[in-house]
Design a protein around this motif. Structure first.
Motif, short mmCIF file in Angstrom:
data_model
loop_
_atom_site.label_atom_id
_atom_site.label_comp_id
_atom_site.label_asym_id
_atom_site.label_seq_id
_atom_site.Cartn_x
_atom_site.Cartn_y
_atom_site.Cartn_z
N UNK A 188 0.83 -1.21 0.00
CA UNK A 188 0.00 0.00 0.00
C UNK A 188 0.87 1.25 0.00
N UNK A 189 1.86 1.29 0.89
CA UNK A 189 2.69 2.48 1.00
C UNK A 189 3.56 2.66 -0.24
N UNK A 190 4.05 1.55 -0.80
CA UNK A 190 4.88 1.64 -2.00
C UNK A 190 4.07 2.21 -3.16
N UNK A 191 2.84 1.72 -3.34
CA UNK A 191 2.02 2.17 -4.46
C UNK A 191 1.57 3.62 -4.25
N UNK A 192 1.18 3.95 -3.04
CA UNK A 192 0.76 5.33 -2.77
C UNK A 192 1.91 6.31 -3.01
N UNK A 193 3.12 5.92 -2.60
CA UNK A 193 4.29 6.77 -2.81
C UNK A 193 4.59 6.90 -4.30
N UNK A 194 4.55 5.78 -5.00
CA UNK A 194 4.85 5.80 -6.43
C UNK A 194 3.88 6.68 -7.20
N UNK A 195 2.62 6.64 -6.82
CA UNK A 195 1.60 7.41 -7.54
C UNK A 195 1.48 8.84 -7.05
N UNK A 196 2.36 9.22 -6.09
CA UNK A 196 2.34 10.57 -5.59
C UNK A 196 1.19 10.87 -4.66
N UNK A 197 0.57 9.82 -4.10
CA UNK A 197 -0.55 10.01 -3.18
C UNK A 197 -0.11 10.17 -1.75
#
Length: 931
Positions: free
Chosen positions: A90-99
């Motif tokens: 979750x944190x990796x994807x949120x960080x990658x997408x700039x969220x």
């Protein structure tokens, strides 16, 4: 209309939609204008009718430098599911997408998060993922799509991607079957043209068919420019003719429309609001130049667009251009408007408009976008850079900040591009060099050799510190396998220079790169000594893991005692830092401490997985597999070797993949699967031979020697194994040559080559090293060559804790000798122990030999049936072992980079193979199989 003549392709893509579980997807390939988008649109429509949910992303040239822009577009409709992902994903994807802000995410962890999210969505409704123009996707998004494509074979997910001919993309290596689109045959081309322009004069129709030459885009677009045909240069490539056609259609538009189209072509997104706000600041647009709503006529796309724009007009900022300015472009069939978006009907249209504009007009459009994107610093920085011709440190610094943000989102390619652009705008040579070297460092970390080399050469550093960094970066790829071994001595000089200037960390990094070359190639004693001299002078403790590893690689015998002492001190600290554990596992392998190598590497793997460092993970797994197979732990070695090979190929490490494949071959030989051993050995040899990757070739020869021993071809076995000890042979590797003494002895004695063997052993006896593997082998060799109770007892008294295969080998040889001495009763005890040991280890060839000896000693033993584990693939075995340890499907998926649903599918296949019906029975079954 553009689907005329595409019946075969439509049928094949329709089958893809009808049975998404049977095939992971298709990569549509062809030249610009060949009809890829039309096929995709038809397939997506059919998928929707068939009950699939369609998720889309489209690469855009202007977005190539925005990390994860394409992934954001693909996942935006399912973004709510991100909250349900496991925390690290979750944190990796949120960080990658700039969220969200957070630590730099691994591309592979982002890929796993995307895979998990898509698998969850597909469980509710099968998915069709559409990725158009993947050659223009940002690299981070393309990497994630390739990651997903490799792992959706068991998910109700299909990926349909389009790629222009001659373009590169990670999806080319993702295993998707390609469908190559050719130009339309004459009949289909004529049918398409007649459907678009049914009343053409015969001469014009003939000319158009000849000009288009079966290209669907030309057949649909050139009729709109019939009046211009006589002015088209017949020697121009067709795509250039089409661009000229589009440019001519733009030139006929009002000035304000042309300006708004230029802004739209330069903007990264399709946002109507952004385009109108930026265009409103430019001359000729702010006053509302262009057709007003309703003035374009009552029919056609213009009227529809005008109505849509009237409905949305109140949402456009007051400072923006009049929305009606775009209506003429819609009527000219250059763009389409829908849901607040401006979409060019074909990428060639988008590229033709900036190409035809003056440099001043392009600069002004970029500056207008800078003002319109005040709250989006990354996009703003790129437009500032595009509008800047000469050095500008303020813009360069902003691009460097953009690169840092991209890097922490896991977008290495975007960060590299931003740093390279920042270097172009740097006002000082030192700043330019630093930015290029930092970009090269990121290129190395992401496995892009050509990019790294280009950036290092462009940096052309003048001072010693930067030269040292440049030298290290150029040495990182492939561990120098393809380079001249003389490069090692050069690296020693570079490291010494860096150390002399006080850059000790840089010196250690360079030494490590050079030390790795000493593993893969043989630079000679002088070069090795030069590296040791530099390492000895560094003001770094001898127990520093980096120095321990460097020393082990460079001088595995001369410094073996000190290395082993440090390893035994450090073994209690495993688990603190996975990269340190990886260093130490490699060091232990070099000095023959396979038990320690297995412990350190096993400790490194989970941490490297958790961090998503898939470039380093296959290295740790390869050392783990190599060590375990030498210890006799085939069940543990097999899945580690298989995963190492797969991940090494996936991360572009051909020689590490070759080494892991060679280990798989060795396992097959020990299990008695000689056909598989030969196939894998040949594959590994192909990977290692051309570049002279010595560890790969050494392991191949060891495999062939084991196979020869098992098949009774003792002369062949001796010849194969003897190559490992010949310095002139490409299979010679300084450290590994000492680890097959037992096998070489076995072959020599049975082939009657004991005289030659004694000479080899005399050389090895002179090595001043405490290497456990070497001394275990020498004790065995002494006992077999000059057998006596005392020598066999000495071999068995040695500490063989953790070395079950070696203990079984001594018992077998001792029992065979006792039987030949007519001490049959005594022999049975040792032969029985050997048989049980090899049965438990799955070493079928050795177990069969012990059975034959037992029968000759008057004791029959039941033939061991096929191990149930033999029915499992290495991948399934790995999943079964993790499930037996109590890990959940999600935890297994996290470790193996699979969705938890894929893990569940595999377990349902594994249960009947092992004769169990639940996870609860699995641990007991595997324990029983382990004896």
């Amino acid at each position: 209309m553009a689907l005329s003549g595409r019946d075969t392709e439509l049928k094949e893509l329709g089958e893809l939609v009808d049975g998404p579980a049977d095939r992971s997807g298709v990569l549509l390939r062809g030249e610009a204008g060949i009809g890829k988008s039309a096929l995709v649109a038809s397939t997506a429509a059919a998928a929707s009718v068939a009950g699939l949910r369609v998720l889309r992303t489209t690469g855009a040239e202007a977005e190539r430098n925005l990390a994860y822009a394409g992934l954001h577009q693909l996942l935006y409709p399912v973004r709510a599911g991100v909250a349900e992902l496991p925390a690290p994903q979750r944190e990796a994807l949120r960080t990658a997408l700039g969220l969200a802000s957070g630590a730099e995410p691994s591309a592979y962890l982002v890929g796993l998060a995307a895979l998990t999210l898509l698998a969850e969505e597909a469980a509710a409704k099968p998915l069709l993922l559409v990725a158009e123009d993947v050659h223009w996707l940002d690299r981070a998004s393309a990497d994630v799509l390739a990651f997903v494509a490799r792992r959706i074979e068991t998910e109700p997910i299909v990926l349909l991607a389009t790629l222009r001919d001659g373009a590169e993309s990670p999806l080319l290596e993702a295993g998707l079957p390609s469908m190559v689109l050719d130009r339309l045959p004459a009949g289909a081309a004529a049918e398409l043209l007649d459907s678009v322009a049914p009343r053409l004069a015969p001469a014009v129709r003939t000319r158009l068919l000849a000009e288009a030459a079966g290209l669907p885009l030309a057949l649909t677009e050139l009729p709109l420019a019939v009046a211009e045909l006589d002015g088209l240069d017949p020697v121009l490539p067709l795509t250039e003719r089409l661009e000229r056609t589009f440019t001519a259609r733009v030139a006929a538009l009002p000035e304000g429309t042309r300006t708004a189209l230029l802004v739209a072509a330069l903007n990264e997104t399709t946002s109507l609001t952004e385009i109108l706000e930026a265009a409103g600041a430019l001359p000729g647009v702010a006053a509302g130049a262009g057709a007003r709503p309703g003035e374009a006529g009552s029919r056609g796309p213009g009227a529809e667009a005008a109505g849509m724009l009237r409905a949305r007009e109140t949402g456009v900022p007051a400072t923006s251009a009049d929305p009606a300015v775009l209506v003429p472009a819609v009527e000219a069939r250059l763009v389409e408007l829908s849901a607040g978006a401006v979409t060019f009907r074909h990428p060639l249209m988008r590229s033709a408009i900036p190409a035809a504009a003056t440099p001043l007009d392009r600069r002004n459009a970029h500056l207008a976008l800078v003002e319109a994107l005040r709250d989006q610093p990354d996009r703003r920085a790129w437009h500032q850079a595009a509008a800047t011709a000469g050095p500008d440190e303020a813009v360069a610094a902003e691009l460097e900040r953009t690169a840092e943000r991209a890097r922490f989102r896991g977008g290495a390619a975007a960060a590299i591009a931003a740093l390279e652009q920042a270097a172009r705008l740097s006002d000082q040579p030192e700043r330019r060099a630093d930015r290029l070297l930092l970009a090269a460092e990121l290129a190395v970390e992401s496995g892009r050799r050509e990019t790294a080399e280009r950036l290092v050469h462009a940096a052309n550093p003048a001072d010693a510190r930067r030269r040292a960094t440049a030298g290290r970066l150029l040495s990182e790829f492939e561990d120098g396998v393809r380079e001249d071994p003389a490069r090692v001595a050069e690296l020693a000089r570079i490291a010494a220079s860096a150390a002399a200037d006080g850059h000790h960390d840089a010196a250690v990094r360079i030494l490590w790169s050079a030390a790795m070359r000493c593993f893969w190639t043989e630079p000679g004693a002088a070069a090795r000594q030069a590296l040791l001299d530099v390492a000895d002078r560094l003001p770094i403790p001898d127990g520093d893991p980096r120095i321990v590893a460097v020393t082990a690689y460079v001088a595995p015998f001369e410094r073996g005692e000190a290395v082993l002492a440090h390893l035994r001190d450090l073994v209690a600290k495993t688990g603190a830092d996975p990269e340190v554990d990886r260093y130490l596992g490699s060091a232990a392998l070099q000095v023959g401490a396979f038990d320690l190598a297995a412990r350190f590497s096993a400790a490194a793997a989970p941490g490297l997985r958790a961090q998503g460092r898939l470039g380093l993970l296959p290295r740790a797994l390869a050392v783990l597999a190599w060590s375990r197979v030498r210890l006799g732990d085939l069940a543990g070695a097999l899945p580690a070797a298989a995963e190492a090979a797969r991940l090494a190929r996936e991360t572009g490490q051909p020689f590490m993949a070759g080494l892991a494949t060679a280990v798989q071959a060795e396992i097959a030989a020990l299990r008695g699967d000689h056909k598989q051993a030969k196939t894998l050995a040949d594959e590994a040899e192909r990977a290692g031979l051309a570049a002279g990757a010595r560890p790969v070739l050494a392991t191949v020869q060891l495999t062939r020697g084991l196979t020869g021993l098992s098949e009774g071809r003792f002369e062949d076995a001796f010849a194969d194994l003897r190559r490992l000890l010949d310095p002139a042979d490409p299979a010679y590797q300084l450290a590994l040559r000492t680890y097959c003494v037992a096998e070489l002895t076995e072959a020599a004695v049975r082939a009657g080559r004991t005289g030659e063997l004694r000479g080899v052993l005399a050389e090895l006896e002179c090595l001043d090293t405490p290497s456990p593997a070497l001394h275990i082998g020498l004790r065995y060799a002494r006992a077999v060559l000059d057998p006596s109770d005392e020598l066999f007892a000495e071999a068995l008294r040695a500490d063989l804790t953790g070395w079950p295969a070696e203990r079984g080998r001594v018992h077998l040889a001792y029992g065979e000798w006792l039987r030949r001495q007519r001490r049959v009763v005594e022999s049975r005890t040792h032969l029985r122990t050997a048989r049980k040991t090899f049965d438990a280890l799955g070493m079928a060839a050795w177990a069969d030999r012990a059975r034959r000896e037992l029968r000759s000693a008057g004791e029959s033993s039941p033939n061991r049936g096929p191990d149930a584990r033999d029915k499992l693939t290495p991948h399934e075995l790995s999943i079964a072992q993790l499930a037996a340890e109590g890990l959940t499907n999600r935890e297994i998926g996290q470790r193996l980079y699979l969705s938890h649903r894929t893990v569940g599918t595999h377990l349902h296949r594994i249960f009947p193979k092992l004769g169990v019906s639940s996870r609860a029975d699995l641990a007991g079954k595997l324990k029983t199989l382990d004896g």
